[in-house]
Design an enzyme around this catalytic site. Sequence first.
Site, short mmCIF file in Angstrom:
data_model
loop_
_atom_site.label_atom_id
_atom_site.label_comp_id
_atom_site.label_asym_id
_atom_site.label_seq_id
_atom_site.Cartn_x
_atom_site.Cartn_y
_atom_site.Cartn_z
N CYS A 56 0.37 8.33 9.81
CA CYS A 56 1.62 8.63 9.09
C CYS A 56 2.74 8.97 10.09
O CYS A 56 3.90 8.70 9.82
CB CYS A 56 1.43 9.79 8.14
SG CYS A 56 -0.05 9.66 7.13
N CYS A 108 3.23 9.30 2.44
CA CYS A 108 2.73 10.56 1.88
C CYS A 108 3.45 11.78 2.47
O CYS A 108 4.39 11.65 3.24
CB CYS A 108 1.24 10.66 2.19
SG CYS A 108 0.97 10.86 3.95
N ASP A 153 2.80 2.53 2.39
CA ASP A 153 3.12 3.18 3.67
C ASP A 153 4.35 2.54 4.29
O ASP A 153 4.28 1.91 5.34
CB ASP A 153 1.95 3.06 4.66
CG ASP A 153 0.77 3.90 4.23
OD1 ASP A 153 0.85 4.53 3.16
OD2 ASP A 153 -0.22 3.93 4.96
N CYS A 181 0.82 -1.22 0.00
CA CYS A 181 0.00 0.00 0.00
C CYS A 181 0.85 1.26 0.00
O CYS A 181 0.33 2.37 -0.10
CB CYS A 181 -0.99 0.00 1.16
SG CYS A 181 -0.21 0.27 2.74
FE1 FES Z 1 -0.21 6.43 4.55
FE2 FES Z 1 0.46 8.96 4.97
S1 FES Z 1 1.74 7.26 5.06
S2 FES Z 1 -1.43 8.21 4.18
#
Ligand code: FES
Length: 141
Positions: free
Chosen positions: A122, A78, A55, A53
Amino acid sequence: MSDVKSNTGKSWFYSETVKDHFFNPRNILKTKKEAEKYSKKADGEGEVGSPACGDVMKIWIKVKNEKIIECKYQTFGCASAIAATSMFSTMVIGMKIDNALKITAKDITVKLGGLPARKFHCSVLADQAFKKAIKNYRKNQ
Ligand code: FES
């Protein structure tokens, strides 16, 4: 109204601190080459997340006399993940390991002037990858 109060999760806007750390991330390793080179001299490394995904967070540390002297990272996460880890890296450098381990995702979020609620996870990535890096460091001692 402060950034923290205005960013309760309903806001779509990032604080100025988040934007600063996202656009000018501190201690980030920008390329594969940089990461490969750094990983050879790091004292510990930790990775969390799922590549599927995106992350994913990888942190490397250098330690001297039980103090964090460097903290570098790479992430597929992100903007919030980059900003949170950038902030986290500035917080832990110079700290004793035991104190650095007490930093929570909430502490990071407060320092950032808040994160939208859906983006809280995050900031957890930095904290978790760091804990793994410390475990890895201790194992190598
Ligand atoms: Fe998954 Fe920010 S790391 S939305």
